[in-house]
Design a protein around this motif. Sequence first.
Motif, PDB file in Angstrom:
ATOM      1  N   LYS A   6       0.853  -1.189   0.000  1.00 19.39           N
ATOM      2  CA  LYS A   6       0.000   0.000   0.000  1.00 19.39           C
ATOM      3  C   LYS A   6       0.887   1.237   0.000  1.00 19.39           C
ATOM      4  CE  LYS A   6      -3.929   1.949   2.488  1.00 19.39           C
ATOM      5  NZ  LYS A   6      -4.824   1.708   3.647  1.00 19.39           N
ATOM      6  N   LEU A   7       0.760   2.046  -1.052  1.00 11.32           N
ATOM      7  CA  LEU A   7       1.539   3.272  -1.176  1.00 11.32           C
ATOM      8  C   LEU A   7       0.757   4.400  -0.511  1.00 11.32           C
ATOM      9  CD1 LEU A   7       2.509   2.863  -4.942  1.00 11.32           C
ATOM     10  CD2 LEU A   7       3.787   2.099  -2.933  1.00 11.32           C
ATOM     11  N   LEU A   8       1.326   4.941   0.551  1.00 13.14           N
ATOM     12  CA  LEU A   8       0.636   5.980   1.309  1.00 13.14           C
ATOM     13  C   LEU A   8       0.922   7.354   0.729  1.00 13.14           C
ATOM     14  CD1 LEU A   8       1.373   4.495   4.837  1.00 13.14           C
ATOM     15  CD2 LEU A   8      -0.675   4.192   3.442  1.00 13.14           C
ATOM     16  N   GLY A   9       0.141   8.328   1.127  1.00 11.46           N
ATOM     17  CA  GLY A   9       0.273   9.680   0.596  1.00 11.46           C
ATOM     18  C   GLY A   9       1.455  10.441   1.174  1.00 11.46           C
ATOM     19  N   ALA A  10       1.718  11.607   0.602  1.00 10.38           N
ATOM     20  CA  ALA A  10       2.858  12.433   1.013  1.00 10.38           C
ATOM     21  C   ALA A  10       2.715  12.922   2.452  1.00 10.38           C
ATOM     22  CB  ALA A  10       2.998  13.620   0.066  1.00 10.38           C
ATOM     23  N   ASP A  11       1.494  13.050   2.940  1.00 12.15           N
ATOM     24  CA  ASP A  11       1.268  13.550   4.299  1.00 12.15           C
ATOM     25  C   ASP A  11       1.488  12.490   5.369  1.00 12.15           C
ATOM     26  OD1 ASP A  11       0.599  15.941   3.120  1.00 12.15           O
ATOM     27  OD2 ASP A  11      -1.563  15.564   3.189  1.00 12.15           O
ATOM     28  N   ASP A  12       1.551  11.234   4.970  1.00 15.56           N
ATOM     29  CA  ASP A  12       1.722  10.150   5.934  1.00 15.56           C
ATOM     30  C   ASP A  12       3.177  10.035   6.357  1.00 15.56           C
ATOM     31  OD1 ASP A  12      -0.990   9.062   5.985  1.00 15.56           O
ATOM     32  OD2 ASP A  12      -0.607   8.537   3.892  1.00 15.56           O
ATOM     33  N   LYS A  13       3.371   9.724   7.648  1.00 17.46           N
ATOM     34  CA  LYS A  13       4.728   9.568   8.173  1.00 17.46           C
ATOM     35  C   LYS A  13       5.434   8.388   7.496  1.00 17.46           C
ATOM     36  CE  LYS A  13       7.197   9.592  12.530  1.00 17.46           C
ATOM     37  NZ  LYS A  13       7.079   9.634  13.984  1.00 17.46           N
ATOM     38  N   ALA A  14       4.754   7.245   7.493  1.00 19.40           N
ATOM     39  CA  ALA A  14       5.266   6.083   6.764  1.00 19.40           C
ATOM     40  C   ALA A  14       4.895   6.272   5.297  1.00 19.40           C
ATOM     41  CB  ALA A  14       4.653   4.803   7.304  1.00 19.40           C
ATOM     42  N   LYS A  15       5.669   5.755   4.403  1.00 18.96           N
ATOM     43  CA  LYS A  15       5.398   5.937   2.980  1.00 18.96           C
ATOM     44  C   LYS A  15       4.749   4.714   2.332  1.00 18.96           C
ATOM     45  CE  LYS A  15       6.849  10.050   3.007  1.00 18.96           C
ATOM     46  NZ  LYS A  15       5.816  11.023   3.232  1.00 18.96           N
ATOM     47  N   TYR A  16       4.797   3.574   3.038  1.00 15.18           N
ATOM     48  CA  TYR A  16       4.153   2.372   2.521  1.00 15.18           C
ATOM     49  C   TYR A  16       3.828   1.449   3.673  1.00 15.18           C
ATOM     50  CZ  TYR A  16       8.556  -0.128   3.197  1.00 15.18           C
ATOM     51  OH  TYR A  16       9.669  -0.703   3.736  1.00 15.18           O
ATOM     52  N   LYS A  17       2.969   0.472   3.379  1.00 10.65           N
ATOM     53  CA  LYS A  17       2.594  -0.536   4.357  1.00 10.65           C
ATOM     54  C   LYS A  17       2.452  -1.863   3.625  1.00 10.65           C
ATOM     55  CE  LYS A  17      -1.034  -1.784   7.607  1.00 10.65           C
ATOM     56  NZ  LYS A  17      -2.374  -1.477   8.094  1.00 10.65           N
ATOM     57  N   LEU A  18       3.043  -2.915   4.177  1.00  8.01           N
ATOM     58  CA  LEU A  18       2.919  -4.264   3.617  1.00  8.01           C
ATOM     59  C   LEU A  18       1.930  -5.067   4.445  1.00  8.01           C
ATOM     60  CD1 LEU A  18       6.647  -5.098   2.901  1.00  8.01           C
ATOM     61  CD2 LEU A  18       4.828  -5.018   1.197  1.00  8.01           C
ATOM     62  N   SER A  19       1.049  -5.807   3.783  1.00 10.14           N
ATOM     63  CA  SER A  19       0.116  -6.681   4.497  1.00 10.14           C
ATOM     64  C   SER A  19      -0.273  -7.830   3.571  1.00 10.14           C
ATOM     65  CB  SER A  19      -1.125  -5.910   4.954  1.00 10.14           C
ATOM     66  OG  SER A  19      -1.834  -5.398   3.845  1.00 10.14           O
ATOM     67  N   TYR A  20      -0.703  -8.915   4.181  1.00 12.80           N
ATOM     68  CA  TYR A  20      -1.150 -10.063   3.409  1.00 12.80           C
ATOM     69  C   TYR A  20      -2.669 -10.077   3.376  1.00 12.80           C
ATOM     70  CZ  TYR A  20      -1.708 -14.694   1.563  1.00 12.80           C
ATOM     71  OH  TYR A  20      -2.073 -15.739   0.765  1.00 12.80           O
ATOM     72  N   SER A  21      -3.241 -10.385   2.237  1.00 15.14           N
ATOM     73  CA  SER A  21      -4.700 -10.424   2.089  1.00 15.14           C
ATOM     74  C   SER A  21      -5.244 -11.629   2.838  1.00 15.14           C
ATOM     75  CB  SER A  21      -5.076 -10.500   0.609  1.00 15.14           C
ATOM     76  OG  SER A  21      -4.609  -9.354  -0.052  1.00 15.14           O
ATOM     77  N   ALA A  22      -5.842 -11.346   3.986  1.00 14.76           N
ATOM     78  CA  ALA A  22      -6.329 -12.409   4.857  1.00 14.76           C
ATOM     79  C   ALA A  22      -7.802 -12.738   4.626  1.00 14.76           C
ATOM     80  CB  ALA A  22      -6.121 -12.017   6.320  1.00 14.76           C
ATOM     81  N   GLY A  23      -8.484 -11.937   3.820  1.00 15.76           N
ATOM     82  CA  GLY A  23      -9.876 -12.242   3.499  1.00 15.76           C
ATOM     83  C   GLY A  23     -10.900 -11.598   4.408  1.00 15.76           C
ATOM     84  N   THR A  24     -10.475 -10.777   5.350  1.00 16.53           N
ATOM     85  CA  THR A  24     -11.458 -10.121   6.210  1.00 16.53           C
ATOM     86  C   THR A  24     -12.006  -8.883   5.511  1.00 16.53           C
ATOM     87  OG1 THR A  24      -9.824  -8.716   7.310  1.00 16.53           O
ATOM     88  CG2 THR A  24     -10.238 -10.876   8.286  1.00 16.53           C
TER      89      THR A  24
END
Length: 193
Positions: A128-146
């Motif tokens: 997940k590519l986050l926006g310029a205003d976010d402290k973190a610039k990306y987030k990794l996650s696995y599609s768990a189906g929820t």
Amino acid sequence: MIFPLRPSYLVPNIQFTFQSLGGALSTLFAFEAATSSTLPIPTPVTCVSVASPKVGSESFRKAFQFLEEQGKLRHLRIANDLDPVTLSPPASSKLMLLSLSPIALAVTSAVSSHIEDEMYKHVGLKLKLLGADDKAKYKLSYSAGTWRQDFFNPKSATTVSHHFGFEYSHRMIGLRDALDSMYLNELYKEKCL
């Protein structure tokens, strides 16, 4: 079906990368390639989809995950934060039509144990590519189906500009150094299926 049209020989490597609808289709094709018994395809089949909508039901997600666990399939799904296309479709057209009538939905839910299979899910590893205003610039996650994992954010409905290729390119260029040190097979090992 494209496989029967190809000559019978060993394919050295299969990788798919497409955006939006092409990303959804490449996900489905990668799944088909990983399950093919007509061609001796080396594994894992690798798919990198960009800005892809959801592609399948819970049964599809479980089958996809099984192939990942077997080492036959790898999928990196790149999604911009607030891209409305990556959050849709929430369900099959049948379920969407039923939801227009709460009574019809309640009756169908009561008589069918397969209502969960009408909800669409993402598959694979999500970058997940986050926006310029976010402290973190990306987030990794696995599609768990929820359903909470890819819940539609009302802010996503304000504009489709987060879906444009330019926006994806801009965010990925900003992450070039971080992304250069990532390897999909290593990410799969770390996620511990």
